[in-house]
Design a protein around this motif. Structure first.
Motif, short mmCIF file in Angstrom:
data_model
loop_
_atom_site.label_atom_id
_atom_site.label_comp_id
_atom_site.label_asym_id
_atom_site.label_seq_id
_atom_site.Cartn_x
_atom_site.Cartn_y
_atom_site.Cartn_z
N GLY A 81 76.05 48.73 67.31
CA GLY A 81 75.27 49.61 66.45
C GLY A 81 73.79 49.59 66.73
O GLY A 81 73.03 50.26 66.04
N ASP A 82 73.36 48.82 67.73
CA ASP A 82 71.95 48.74 68.10
C ASP A 82 71.87 48.70 69.62
O ASP A 82 72.48 47.83 70.25
CB ASP A 82 71.29 47.51 67.48
CG ASP A 82 69.78 47.49 67.69
OD1 ASP A 82 69.35 47.15 68.79
OD2 ASP A 82 69.04 47.80 66.74
N ARG A 115 79.29 45.22 59.70
CA ARG A 115 79.03 46.46 60.43
C ARG A 115 79.99 46.62 61.60
O ARG A 115 80.39 47.75 61.92
CB ARG A 115 77.57 46.49 60.92
CG ARG A 115 77.15 47.87 61.38
CD ARG A 115 75.66 47.97 61.55
NE ARG A 115 75.17 47.28 62.73
CZ ARG A 115 73.89 47.23 63.09
NH1 ARG A 115 72.98 47.82 62.33
NH2 ARG A 115 73.51 46.59 64.17
N ILE A 150 76.16 50.07 54.14
CA ILE A 150 75.95 50.17 55.59
C ILE A 150 76.48 51.49 56.11
O ILE A 150 75.85 52.16 56.94
CB ILE A 150 76.61 48.97 56.31
CG1 ILE A 150 75.90 47.66 55.94
CG2 ILE A 150 76.58 49.17 57.82
CD1 ILE A 150 76.57 46.43 56.51
N HIS A 153 73.98 54.31 55.35
CA HIS A 153 72.62 54.29 55.89
C HIS A 153 72.57 54.15 57.41
O HIS A 153 71.52 54.42 58.00
CB HIS A 153 71.82 53.14 55.26
CG HIS A 153 71.50 53.37 53.82
ND1 HIS A 153 72.37 53.04 52.81
CD2 HIS A 153 70.41 53.90 53.21
CE1 HIS A 153 71.83 53.35 51.63
NE2 HIS A 153 70.65 53.88 51.85
N HIS A 154 73.65 53.70 58.04
CA HIS A 154 73.64 53.62 59.50
C HIS A 154 73.92 55.02 60.05
O HIS A 154 74.94 55.64 59.75
CB HIS A 154 74.68 52.63 59.99
CG HIS A 154 74.53 52.28 61.44
ND1 HIS A 154 75.04 53.07 62.46
CD2 HIS A 154 73.91 51.24 62.07
CE1 HIS A 154 74.76 52.53 63.63
NE2 HIS A 154 74.06 51.42 63.42
N SER A 155 73.02 55.52 60.88
CA SER A 155 73.10 56.92 61.32
C SER A 155 74.38 57.22 62.09
O SER A 155 75.02 58.26 61.86
CB SER A 155 71.87 57.25 62.18
OG SER A 155 71.80 56.37 63.31
N ASN A 330 64.68 53.34 55.73
CA ASN A 330 65.56 52.49 54.93
C ASN A 330 64.81 51.49 54.08
O ASN A 330 65.41 50.66 53.42
CB ASN A 330 66.52 51.73 55.85
CG ASN A 330 67.42 52.68 56.63
OD1 ASN A 330 67.76 53.75 56.14
ND2 ASN A 330 67.78 52.29 57.85
N ALA A 380 70.97 49.35 56.67
CA ALA A 380 71.91 49.73 57.72
C ALA A 380 72.44 48.54 58.49
O ALA A 380 73.18 48.72 59.45
CB ALA A 380 71.24 50.71 58.68
N ILE A 383 68.68 45.22 62.54
CA ILE A 383 67.93 46.12 63.41
C ILE A 383 67.06 45.27 64.32
O ILE A 383 66.19 44.53 63.85
CB ILE A 383 67.06 47.10 62.60
CG1 ILE A 383 67.91 47.86 61.58
CG2 ILE A 383 66.33 48.05 63.52
CD1 ILE A 383 68.98 48.73 62.19
#
Length: 465
Positions: A81-82, A115, A150, A153-155, A330, A380, A383
């Motif tokens: 996710g990153d 996540r 999560i 808010h996680h795109s 966020n 999210a 990060i």
């Protein structure tokens, strides 16, 4: 596997193993042959013959690259996710591996695991594995409200429309014996069931991720540490890891195990006998601790050397005591606080946007190089901070106002680098300056000293007499 029904063993061999209460292949393989022979009251040569028979009946074949790459390909990589974390991990979390995420409380281990339970549901085009997750919890309950937050808010997760709580399957794990039973029987049966359902119905997602949160909690015991307890723990860890690797390789899934840390103490190396070599304490600090920040090596992964030899990658997450200014959408909304006169006022926007900075270190991995990253936890998930985002000019310590520190005052190791920004305090330059003024304080002191040269010479002549 139960030995009583094993076709390769004779009836007499089964009888002597039953007499020694050796019921499974794990009991036979993991216990030394001398101990098994003592329990069964036979010669160790007979036990070795039985072990050889079992090994011949179940040979281990090494897979070739053609077999791994041939369809159907169960192996893949799931995004974290990153993008920065994916690059550090070698592309993401790979299937067929046992990943350990270790860290102290509130470091963000569970945030990463939650996540991942959502990201694994994404299609392969979006970086997921188009599968479901099995979340094994050793204490507490699954924080579903945090998962929902999560996902909103996680795109990548919110825009895909492919992730939900329906594909996160949970199971409480109250004890080590229950975990072994779950890994040996319950989990493989469930994975087979979901795989069969997926064959007939493509909307059913097969299991592609197993998370254990957290393994170290199962080994908390009030028993006094002894040779017996250590041997028993080593046997349990070896059996658990064998089942995890079997699941990861057979079904092509990602296995993530959360673990705890313990305090690390430096010991003086033993130089009396040079033939002994490096002790465990001297070796463990290189694969059980992180060494990227001052003070980061005060914690090390629990469960010792046996568990460290069973995992493919170790990721350590730690708190640093630092803060940074974030400018993401966020960030928490600005609240209003009550004043002494009963009216309300808005809190300072700069204070509200300060986030705790944490440190992620890849201690060892079979697919990537050791490295470290700074990250924050927001709505999210985790990060990762970019290189220009966590420089000295943006990382700020919100502790005490700027003052000139005397040389005698020590600075905590984790406070090194936690400096005021260049424009934070009266335009003074960033850093912990011990002499902010151009004038040398010691020179000013000696110039104003009341002791004259004549007094010094008189005192010297008296001492000579």
């Amino acid at each position: 596997m139960i030995l009583a029904s094993h076709a390769a063993l004779s009836s007499s061999q089964k009888a002597l193993l039953k007499r020694g209460k050796i019921t499974t292949v794990s009991d036979l393989i993991l216990i030394p042959a001398q101990d098994v022979a003592r329990k069964c009251r036979v010669s160790p040569l007979e036990i070795n013959a039985i072990v050889e028979t079992i090994c011949k009946a179940h040979p281990i074949y090494a897979q070739t690259l053609d077999e791994l790459l041939s369809p159907p390909n169960l192996y893949g990589v799931c995004t974290s996710g990153d993008s920065h974390l994916d690059a550090a991990l070698g592309g993401g979390f790979r299937t067929g591996m046992v990943w350990e995420v270790v860290g102290e409380s509130a470091a963000g281990k569970t945030q990463l695991a939650l996540r991942m339970a959502l990201l694994v549901q994404l299609s392969k085009e979006l970086g997921g594995l188009a599968g479901s997750a099995c979340y094994l919890i050793t204490s507490g309950k699954l924080p579903t409200s945090r998962i929902v937050q999560i996902s909103q808010h996680h795109s990548l997760i919110s825009t895909s429309g492919q992730c939900s709580l329906d594909d996160i399957h949970t199971m409480p794990i109250p004890s080590i014996d229950f975990l072994v039973q779950a890994l040996r029987k319950l989990l493989p049966d469930f994975i087979e069931l979901r795989s069969g359902q997926h064959t007939s119905d493509s909307t059913v997602k097969p299991v592609r991720l197993v998370i254990i949160d957290a393994l170290g909690e199962l080994f908390h015991s009030s028993d006094k540490t002894s040779t017996r307890t250590l041997v028993e723990r080593a046997q349990n860890i070896t059996e658990i890891s064998a089942h995890l690797h079997s699941l990861a390789s057979k079904y092509g899934i990602v296995v993530i195990v959360l673990n705890e840390v313990v305090d690390a103490f430096e010991r003086q190396p033993n130089t009396e006998d040079p033939t002994v070599g490096l002790s465990y304490a001297e070796q463990s600090k290189w694969y059980a601790r992180a060494h990227n920040l001052p003070g980061e090596n005060r914690k090390e992964a629990s469960l010792g050397l046996v568990w460290a030899n069973q995992i493919n990658a170790r990721i350590m997450m730690s708190r640093t005591g630092r803060r940074t200014h974030t400018h993401s959408d966020n960030a928490a909304t600005h609240k209003r606080q009550k004043t002494d006169v009963g009216r309300t006022k808005t809190r300072n926007e700069e204070t509200e946007s300060l986030e705790l900075v944490r440190r992620l270190s890849i201690i060892f991995s079979t697919v990537s190089n050791p490295q470290s990253l700074d990250y924050v936890v927001d709505s999210a998930g985790i990060i990762v901070l970019e290189e220009e985002g966590h420089s000295k000019e943006t990382v700020t310590a919100v502790t005490f106002p700027y003052t000139a520190l005397p040389l005698a005052i020590p600075i905590a190791p984790l406070d090194v680098g936690c400096v005021e920004s260049e424009s934070a305090v009266n335009g003074r330059p960033s850093g912990l300056s011990l002499a902010p003024n151009d004038e040398d304080d010691w020179e000013a002191f000696w110039e104003n000293d009341s002791i004259t040269e004549a007094m010094y010479l008189a005192a010297s002549s008296d001492s000579v007499k």
